[in-house]
Design an enzyme around this catalytic site. Structure first.
Site, PDB file in Angstrom:
ATOM      1  N   GLY A 707     -10.442 102.467  40.339  1.00 34.49           N
ATOM      2  CA  GLY A 707     -10.721 101.907  41.656  1.00 34.49           C
ATOM      3  C   GLY A 707     -12.003 101.105  41.712  1.00 34.49           C
ATOM      4  O   GLY A 707     -12.442 100.705  42.790  1.00 34.49           O
ATOM      5  N   GLU A 743     -10.948 105.875  34.507  1.00 37.06           N
ATOM      6  CA  GLU A 743      -9.739 105.172  34.072  1.00 37.06           C
ATOM      7  C   GLU A 743      -9.494 103.911  34.883  1.00 37.06           C
ATOM      8  O   GLU A 743      -8.516 103.804  35.595  1.00 37.06           O
ATOM      9  CB  GLU A 743      -8.530 106.094  34.168  1.00 37.06           C
ATOM     10  N   GLY A 745      -8.427 100.106  35.884  1.00 36.60           N
ATOM     11  CA  GLY A 745      -7.392  99.165  35.450  1.00 36.60           C
ATOM     12  C   GLY A 745      -7.806  97.765  35.865  1.00 36.60           C
ATOM     13  O   GLY A 745      -8.331  96.967  35.098  1.00 36.60           O
ATOM     14  N   ARG A 746      -7.669  97.536  37.150  1.00 40.09           N
ATOM     15  CA  ARG A 746      -7.942  96.223  37.719  1.00 40.09           C
ATOM     16  C   ARG A 746      -9.327  95.691  37.348  1.00 40.09           C
ATOM     17  O   ARG A 746      -9.490  94.528  37.015  1.00 40.09           O
ATOM     18  CB  ARG A 746      -7.803  96.357  39.225  1.00 40.09           C
ATOM     19  N   ARG A 782       0.458  89.566  45.270  1.00 40.76           N
ATOM     20  CA  ARG A 782      -0.622  90.235  46.009  1.00 40.76           C
ATOM     21  C   ARG A 782      -0.951  89.590  47.363  1.00 40.76           C
ATOM     22  O   ARG A 782      -1.161  90.313  48.338  1.00 40.76           O
ATOM     23  CB  ARG A 782      -1.896  90.337  45.164  1.00 40.76           C
ATOM     24  N   TYR A 786      -0.476  92.367  50.071  1.00 39.72           N
ATOM     25  CA  TYR A 786      -1.703  92.970  50.616  1.00 39.72           C
ATOM     26  C   TYR A 786      -2.505  92.003  51.482  1.00 39.72           C
ATOM     27  O   TYR A 786      -3.579  92.349  51.940  1.00 39.72           O
ATOM     28  CB  TYR A 786      -2.651  93.394  49.474  1.00 39.72           C
ATOM     29  N   CYS A 813      12.012  80.909  48.491  1.00 36.19           N
ATOM     30  CA  CYS A 813      12.638  80.820  49.801  1.00 36.19           C
ATOM     31  C   CYS A 813      12.228  81.996  50.683  1.00 36.19           C
ATOM     32  O   CYS A 813      13.035  82.872  50.986  1.00 36.19           O
ATOM     33  CB  CYS A 813      14.151  80.824  49.605  1.00 36.19           C
ATOM     34  N   GLU A 814      10.982  82.066  51.052  1.00 39.65           N
ATOM     35  CA  GLU A 814      10.423  83.126  51.899  1.00 39.65           C
ATOM     36  C   GLU A 814       9.233  82.520  52.613  1.00 39.65           C
ATOM     37  O   GLU A 814       8.395  81.875  51.971  1.00 39.65           O
ATOM     38  CB  GLU A 814       9.864  84.278  51.038  1.00 39.65           C
TER      39      GLU A 814
END
Ligand code: ASP
Ligand code: MG
Length: 861
Positions: A707, A743, A745-746, A782, A786, A813-814
């Site tokens: 995090g 740990e 990640g990002r 993302r 988010y 197409c969104e």
């Protein structure tokens, strides 16, 4: 049109900008760049900083015959600058110096200065400065033509205007002026002229009021039909509050003309309030930029952009406001009361700003800037007004305003902010009819603190961060302090990246050096004994190899990830893998035990329902510390609304099962969420895990999760890793019995990756502009998922000025297929390479074949 058919651009440089040779180098570069972009340049500039003040002082001192030092100081300042610029100043300014002396002698002789003489003297500041500027530019760039603004800006005489304002605060017409355009056009493609000055119908010198160079520049822009007006000053743009009072104030990237008008009128001194209307009338965008830092894009004022969203943009304050409170003795609803009272204001030439009324009282405020004569007339005014009501004058109060758009619709959200008024006396509250302004008049001593509190409530904590740029310290100091900003590695590899896209089409590119930089940052957290890389962020084999080389273990969330790691590194120590599944089927646990990797349970259910599977095993438990944290509710992984972790109220039951099944709980694990910038968060987790460990006994390892927040975009700060380390060090000293693991990640991969795509098409739907690129939410979800705001740049045009506000959209197409909304962007063309920054994490791994469009591929450099 400028010379040939090139368009005009008006550049205005303020007093500080033109006062040093160093700044003049930047000015020359800006002019050169605009010319190379094909513009003709009309450069309007002020007097050297402090000179207009000095000339005003001369006016004040002339009757007493003691101006000698002041005149000398004015001359010296010009001689010094001229020398630094290496232009022949004595020769250039000989006539001006003797005129200056001549005017001053005259004033001393007569013992006073008429408005006309004052205007002539004040005009000298701009006349002298521009002669130096023109000579310098002529030598550096060639072809700079000095023009006397008095032959360009003819002023007008509005009905009822008094002599003083006609001469010392004159105004001009804002229509297109073809003869003037022709005249400048004949002079060439670089004219240098004065701000602040003009001439009236009798061809006599007048000035436009203090700070009037901005207004001159706007007049020039309107009269010659400029493409753009650039106001170059010594600050990097307009801010959400005065940065001197509120260091967390944020740059305003973009404003509508209405918003800018409101902000300029309410106290921001960056831009003269009268300079906006002429530009607005002709839809000329205004760019406010910083001469010392020409690479910053500043504030853009135009009619473009998403203007439908309600938002407070600035907290402004005006000091020395005067309140007139009128107790109407019950007469206020009587016909004619207000008319009679306000007639007295009219007679004394007082202009009213805010008004508030109650049953028996009417209170109005007077803006000090517009009522400078109040103190001279005060007593007779109060006496006359006293014929109609009881009058009280409250002086030196401050008006604090929330400025933005559609303020009325968001008043309910300001609830928290209003709490700050509990401790403040509020004299008057006013909501402007134009819905752009909500003002409180309070004691002056309270104003600065109130502004800081309101700013914190309404801007710093507001969900909408897209409209705000960096803070002043970030803009002005960050760079100096840190040298190279690692998060901008892609700037240095611009050409290499462009070549890659040309060959491969839309792709993610990961930079190994940057992966290592971030890997080493985590490795540098000393009290941490073991770092694992959470591979769900990015499972690219080369990325994993890089972290393996740095000594990282791996954290996996599916048996597929576990097998991926084992395939890549067949002889890895299996205990370097931590498997933390959530609601996975029983078979995955069985397989993990078979593979002999560290296994984490995050639910009591497997122990209750599949006891035979775990009997006698060594396990990790994932604990829900009871609170979550993160940049979005979808990434909070603690607390009862999260599906992760064993709640603390179940620990007793777990302890019983541990005994019953003869388990050994080797480690405890918690991960409260993502994007955390609070450096003490991990220590708090450690403390909670320690409590749980005491209940269970035998725990050796505390895995504090990941995090670690990155600086997501240019509006954010970095996580203070040193502080993380220091706080964990304290924990470690108190509890040396544990091994500490993390740990991330990002944090490890986000910054090292960029998504590259090419511009496919452009579209303009009225004010809303679109830049389309050849991949979208199928590659990078993302922003849609988010609302994540990633920095997006046109890599092909990295150094071109941002001239528009656009939405960057993909081909899916969104409606949600937007990579970025309301972003400042340079003029772009089909084929340009667009870069989305910080996409090394949760980019490619979350991509899909939606619409049967293949997502961007992975490339490691
Ligand atoms: N020199 C003038 C002043 O100081 C005008 C300007 O700089 O804008 O007021
Ligand atoms: Mg100014």
């Amino acid at each position: 049109m400028g010379s040939g058919d090139s368009k005009w651009i008006v550049l205005k440089f303020g007093g500080t900008s033109v006062a040093s040779a160093e700044n003049w180098k930047n000015i020359a570069r800006v002019v050169e760049q605009r010319k190379s972009e094909g513009f003709s340049v009309c450069l309007v500039h002020s007097a050297l900083s402090g000179i207009s003040d000095c000339l005003e002082e001369i006016i004040a001192h002339a009757p007493k015959n003691n101006t000698g030092d002041l005149v000398q100081r004015v001359k010296e300042r010009h001689l010094e600058l001229g020398e630094a610029l290496d232009v022949p100043t004595e020769e250039l300014l000989a006539d001006d110096f003797s005129e200056l002396e001549h005017i001053v002698k005259g004033m001393e002789l007569i013992g006073e200065a008429s408005y006309r003489v004052q205007a002539r003297l004040l005009a000298m500041g701009e006349l002298m400065a521009t002669k130096l500027g023109a000579a310098y530019l002529n030598r550096e760039l060639g072809g700079a033509e000095w023009i006397d603004a008095r032959s360009c800006i003819k002023t007008i005489a509005p009905k009822d205007a008094n002599e003083r304002s006609l001469i010392l605060s004159a105004i001009s017409n804002t229509d297109f002026d073809e003869p003037l355009e022709q005249k400048l056009h004949k002079a060439g493609d670089l004219v240098v002229t004065q701000g602040f000055i003009g001439s009236d119908a009798e061809d006599k010198t007048v000035v436009l009021g203090r700070g009037g160079s901005d207004v001159s520049a706007a007049y020039f822009a309107a009269k010659i039909g400029a493409e753009r007006l650039e106001i170059w000053t010594d600050v990097p743009g307009l801010f959400s509050a005065n940065p001197q009072n509120v260091p967390s104030a944020r740059l305003l990237n973009h404003l509508s003309y209405e918003e800018a008008q409101e902000i300029a009128t309410n106290g921001a001194e960056v831009l003269h309030p009268r300079s906006i209307m002429p530009a607005r009338k002709h839809k000329i965008p205004i760019h406010v930029r910083c001469t010392q830092r020409p690479e910053l894009s500043g504030t853009v004022i135009s009619e473009e952009g998403a203007d439908d969203e309600a938002l407070v943009k600035t907290i402004a304050v005006r000091n020395n406001v005067i309140l007139i409170s009128m107790d109407s003795l019950g007469m206020w609803q009587q016909v004619g009361f207000l008319a009679e009272a306000f007639e007295v204001f009219r007679q004394y030439g007082l202009s009213i700003d805010l008004v508030s009324t109650s049953e028996s009282n009417v209170t109005v405020s007077l803006d000090p800037g517009l009522n400078t004569h109040f103190h001279d007339i005060r007593s007779s005014f109060v006496e006359d007004l006293g014929a109609y009501c009881r009058v009280k004058v409250i002086e030196s109060v401050s008006a604090v305003s929330l400025l933005g758009r559609r303020i009325r619709t968001i008043l309910h959200q300001l609830g928290g902010a209003f709490e700050v008024f509990e401790e403040h006396k509020v004299y008057l509250v006013s909501q402007a009819a134009n819905d752009l302004n909500f003002t409180f008049v309070v004691e002056s001593e309270q104003a600065d603190r109130l502004v800081r509190q309101l700013h914190d409530h309404v801007i710093t904590q507001s969900g909408n961060q897209a409209s705000f740029g960096l803070t002043w310290p970030e803009l002005m100091e960050d760079k100096k302090k840190e040298g190279r900003d690692v998060s901008l590695w892609w700037r240095e590899k611009q050409q290499q990246l462009i070549d890659i896209v040309e060959e491969s089409g839309p792709c993610y590119v990961y930079d190994t050096d940057t992966l290592r930089t971030y890997g080493n940052l985590v490795k540098g957290i000393e009290p941490v004994d073991r770092s694992l890389y959470a591979i769900k962020a990015n499972a690219n084999p080369d990325v994993l190899k890089t972290f393996r080389e740095l000594g990282f273990g791996f954290e996996c969330v599916s048996i597929g990830e576990v097998n991926h790691v084992i395939e890549l590194f067949p002889d890895i120590d299996r205990k370097d893998i931590l498997f933390t599944p959530n609601f996975a089927p029983r078979t995955e646990y069985a397989e993990a035990l078979e593979l002999d990797v560290n296994l984490t349970l995050d639910n009591i259910y497997p122990l209750q329902q599949w006891p035979e599977l775990f009997k006698g095993q060594e396990l990790f438990l994932r604990i829900d510390p009871g609170h979550g944290h993160g940049h979005h509710k979808h990434v909070k992984t603690g607390g009862k609304h999260s599906k992760f972790g064993i709640p603390r109220f179940e620990i007793k039951e777990v302890a019983e099962l541990v005994d019953e099944l003869d388990l050994s709980i080797k480690g405890l694990h918690a991960h409260i969420g993502s994007g955390i910038k609070d450096p003490f968060s991990w220590k708090r987790t450690a403390v909670i895990l320690h409590e749980v460990a005491k209940e269970l006994g035998g725990v050796e390892i505390l895995d504090l999760g990941g995090g670690f927040g990155i600086r997501e975009n240019e509006t954010q700060a970095h996580l203070d890793i040193q502080e993380v380390s220091n706080s964990l060090q304290k924990f470690k000293e108190a509890h040396p019995e544990y091994e500490l693991w993390v740990e991330p990640g990002r944090f490890l991969v986000a910054v090292a990756g960029v998504l590259l795509a090419s511009v496919t098409q452009l579209k303009g739907k009225g004010k809303v502009k679109y830049v389309g690129v050849d991949t979208g939410m199928n590659s990078f979800i993302r922003p849609a998922l988010y609302g994540a705001r990633h920095t997006i740049v046109n890599l092909t045009r990295l150094n071109e000025p941002n001239s528009q506000s656009v939405n960057i959209v993909g081909p899916i197409c969104e409606s949600g297929d937007k990579l970025g909304i309301d972003r400042l962007f340079p003029h772009s063309e089909e084929g340009d390479v667009v870069l989305v920054a910080n996409t090394g994490a949760y980019g490619q791994v979350m991509s899909s074949n939606y619409n049967l469009r293949a997502p961007a591929k992975d490339i490691v450099i």
